[in-house]
Design an enzyme around this catalytic site. Sequence first.
Site, PDB file in Angstrom:
ATOM      1  CG  ASP A 321      -2.060  -0.996   1.091  1.00 33.30           C
ATOM      2  OD1 ASP A 321      -2.253  -1.528  -0.018  1.00 33.30           O
ATOM      3  OD2 ASP A 321      -2.744  -1.235   2.098  1.00 33.30           O
ATOM      4  CD  GLU A 347      -1.295  -5.091 -10.064  1.00 31.61           C
ATOM      5  OE1 GLU A 347      -0.995  -6.170 -10.602  1.00 31.61           O
ATOM      6  OE2 GLU A 347      -2.123  -5.006  -9.137  1.00 31.61           O
TER       7      GLU A 347
END
Length: 426
Positions: A321, A347
Amino acid sequence: MRALIIEPSPTYQRILSRMLESYDFDITFVDTATAGFRAMREHSFQFVCVAMYLADLTGIEFCQHVRSEGQAKALPIFIVTSESNPELLSSALAAGATDIVRKDDLPRLEEALHALIPLGPFRYNISGKALYLEDSLTVAKATDAKLKRLGLSMDHAFSIQQALELLQHNKYELIMTDIVLQDNETGIDFIKQLRSEVRFQQTPILAVTSLESVNRRILALQSGANDYISKPVLDEELFARINNLISANRLVDQLTRERQRLLELATKDHLTGLYNRHFMGEVAKRRFAEANKQQLPLSLLVIDIDHFKQVNDQHGHHIGDKVLKRLAEALREQFSEQDCIARFGGEEFVVLLHQCDLTDATAKAQQLCERLQQLKPEGIATSASIGVTSLNPAQTEYFDEVFARADKALYQAKQSGRNQVVASSA
């Protein structure tokens, strides 16, 4: 004002304390009748609240003793009890209690306080700063003293120019202005000037005018004043009007902040702070419609972080994260405010480049690719594969088909070894 609370329970001490705070009492707490008598010898109290059962006496016996002194006949004494026995309650009233309040009906105590204690500024929970435009120093000083009782500090201006200078350097919860000022100035002019500026459009304005000036009062409201008050000013009316104005404005501010928060929840990705997929779709509709109509260049980047699953597997999702957040910051730094940047999921990121052709978009994508390779967020080597395409000026295209073309280019970049840019013309 002083209040004496004789209550052995810490819980009810806290409850009663919160109830009395709005009345600006200086509260003394004791837990026995003996300590209560001692406190009353040392201080003068305007209100006493005593529990029915204490370690040394009952609340009834406490009342009898106090009333027998003769000097406290008018002192309000309330007995708080969980008892509902009518005979016991009658005995308490006969002993001199002002009223009996059951512990499951404590709001009744506040109702009694409303009746017993004169209205005053201590009823209001106000803080902050006020500006008063008034050409009389005497009136200004008197108003300053009143506002201090409300919890407001006050700046005073003799002229509109002085008021505007103060407004340049201070933020005010409230602006008050007299209508008739010296040197042919009027509060009406001041109000109009304030409302013409965006930063003062929501600031509460209270006009102060004379009783006979009905037309001026109407004109003040039409010019943008939120409310008016007539001279001579009654304290409680002043306090109530100021409280209403400031409370209403704070409520508007709260609703505005809440609306902004909900808007961000609806449009922003909670992790990165970038726009989400839904909002990108809404922006894309407008941008593509504009570009098609005016024949403007428009480009799209689809970005995928290489081998990101390995980052999560090797370092944990918490570190993953953090990596995504840093990559999002790099995207914001790389592109302009006119470009729309969104996290599409996981992503994958998408950038809609405003008025940018394929050549410039490819160059920007290459710069981004190199930058991400050098970034090393959390000490982790990262790279990205990027697909680039542009709107075909020769035909009408929309987001879905252009995105599909960029996504296909991204797939080619990944198949060719990743960490590279592949551009696809229409």
